[in-house]
Design a protein around this motif. Sequence first.
Motif, PDB file in Angstrom:
ATOM      1  N   LYS A   1       0.822  -1.210   0.000  1.00 11.19           N
ATOM      2  CA  LYS A   1       0.000   0.000   0.000  1.00 11.19           C
ATOM      3  C   LYS A   1       0.862   1.267   0.000  1.00 11.19           C
TER       4      LYS A   1
ATOM      5  N   HIS B   1      -6.191   0.561  -6.637  1.00  7.56           N
ATOM      6  CA  HIS B   1      -6.506  -0.563  -5.731  1.00  7.56           C
ATOM      7  C   HIS B   1      -7.468  -1.489  -6.468  1.00  7.56           C
TER       8      HIS B   1
ATOM      9  N   SER C   1     -11.149  -2.548   0.650  1.00  6.02           N
ATOM     10  CA  SER C   1     -10.546  -3.661   1.374  1.00  6.02           C
ATOM     11  C   SER C   1     -11.620  -4.602   1.916  1.00  6.02           C
TER      12      SER C   1
ATOM     13  N   LYS D   1     -12.167  -8.449  -3.921  1.00  2.00           N
ATOM     14  CA  LYS D   1     -11.245  -8.460  -5.065  1.00  2.00           C
ATOM     15  C   LYS D   1     -10.596  -9.827  -5.253  1.00  2.00           C
TER      16      LYS D   1
ATOM     17  N   ASP E   1      -5.106  -7.254  -6.100  1.00  6.50           N
ATOM     18  CA  ASP E   1      -5.197  -6.114  -5.182  1.00  6.50           C
ATOM     19  C   ASP E   1      -4.771  -4.778  -5.785  1.00  6.50           C
TER      20      ASP E   1
END
Length: 608
Positions: free
Chosen positions: A219, A239, A261, A265, A286
Amino acid sequence: MKTFQELKPWVEEMAVLCQPDHIHWCDGSDEENEGFLKILVKEKKAIQLNEEKRPGSYAFFSDPSDVARVENRTFIASKKQSDAGPTNNWRDPDELKETMTKLFHGSMKGRTMYVMPFMMGPKGSPLSKIGIQLTDSLYVVVNMRIMTRFGEDILKLLETKNEFIPCLHSVGYPLEKGQVDLEWPSTAIENKYIAHFPEERLIWSYGSGYGGNALLGKKCLALRIATAIAKDEMWMAEHMLILKLTNPEGRVKFMLGAFPSACGKTNLSMLIPTIPGWKVETVGDDIAWIWMKDNGRLYAINPEAGFFGVAKGTSYQSNYNAMKAIEKNTIFTNVAITDDLDVWWEGIDGETPEHLMDWKKQDWTKASTTPAAHPNSRFTVSTSQCPVLADEWDSPEGVEISAIIVGGRRPSTIPLVHESLGWKHGVFMGSMMGSEITAASISDQIGKVRRDPFAMLPFIGYHIGDYLNHWLDMGRKSNYPYLPKIFYVNWFRKDNEGKFLWPGFGENSRVLKWIFERCDESIQAELTPIGYIPAKDTIDLRGLSISSSQMDEILKIDVEAWIKEAHSIREYYHTIGYKLPKQLVVELEKLEQRLKYFDANEQQNVDF
Ligand code: GTP
Ligand code: SPV
Ligand code: MN
């Protein structure tokens, strides 16, 4: 960014600051990794799992205060506050460095500093970026080795590429002589700092050993720093999952999916279609780096080399391919352990065992009132173990994108799928995305819907208004007809009793098929105020027992709710302030106008 020549002096300078007992340059070899895992087991930081059931696999248990990303301790330190924008925690870079320098001072005493050369992106890709992370956590080392291209080879590449992003990480728990280490050293939340210096392309992370806080390639680099670079260089860091969809005739389309999140995904990127003849393969689960070739088309690479996936809820039933991938050589964090040293979590297949060791290493029985696995428990596994990894996953130029899917957890209002009227309207759809907050970050607001544009709220390294404008700029730069179509999906709409209306998981292939066929314009859609929705009977429901009234409910446009939604989007837009692109306000106004001419009962536009 630093050069190859600056590498050694920088490592030495950081070592003088952090005062580790030793410095170890990671080569990334199997022998090195095995040695690290032995140390981790010996120090009781890891448990080796049952070699017959879960070969080459290990379990770790974090401190209960260090279980997820810490958004309120994540900082963007740009020179001007207006460059960080209203959604980021801004700090003055000089002040933040001063604060953190004090914390890093002596923070690695009694420990080894590991130097990890890694690369985000395939070898030979114009987008790939080299990072060097320094860390005092072996847990971080063994995870980064799976999640990135890692080791000696990358150091060699650095000699010619001559550019790396420096990443400094410490768990913030120095050991005085004779002091016993903790099984999961970290600091109190108020001392954690996940800091980004986007102008300098620098990352400093202190006090946490978990996930996105500590595996800095993910991230921190591949999103927050990469977004800043991408804005300057006219590409995008998102993302997003990347999937390859093949139809029964063997034709292929690649799609991107932006979901916040813990909103699906990983699941979508490796799903097994329930409709015959269709195939999904995985490129990434991701993060996507997207660039535009001279032909005006978008191409995407997956910068990662592993999956750091949510364990809880994963089963052979819900995500067969993930379960196959994690049968061996996997690191598990904060899952529960069975008496025969295998893993367990809520939602995994089979009977619930009579006895477990929970993620806090306590005895757990069916009578226990707390979950055995943490809701943000995770597995770390190499992409190479994914049974449906697409051949193109490592392609340096990436895969050509036909569709961009956005979505989130919305219990109401948002239908199963709708298609944008064009790029600008698609950017509007992404900008208004909302989702219920999940356990992937530490929050007392779990379950509350928040706006999360393109699932990037916690991951944009600069001003959100500039970010949305960058999306529009990419559209302006392209040859419009070649841009991917943008779709908004919602697997999480609920009925009056709070039950999901749509079965989800493998059944989502039915929606992917509709999207595929819309890209070809070979299937009908109905124009509504919010965009195109599937015309009657165009979603393939063969083999699925779902009533037509239930389908109507899933696809329904609730005009009242949309009027409220528009109102709430307007309020949200106010919080973005003067940098919000005007085109998006125009899109909102057009939506409000169109809603006036829609008959809610007939579910169609008013016919004059
Ligand atoms: P991050 O790794 O945090 O970015 O999460 P992710 O977006 O990859 O989410 P993931 O695929 O791991 O899904 C998280 C959880 O969402 C799973 O454990 C499932 O319980 C749930 N989920 C995923 N897909 C679906 C779906 O189609 N329907 C429903 N109802 N739940 C889903
Ligand atoms: C997410 O939270 O979106 C993740 C997990 O993918 S972490 O790496 O911890 O950010
Ligand atoms: Mn994620």
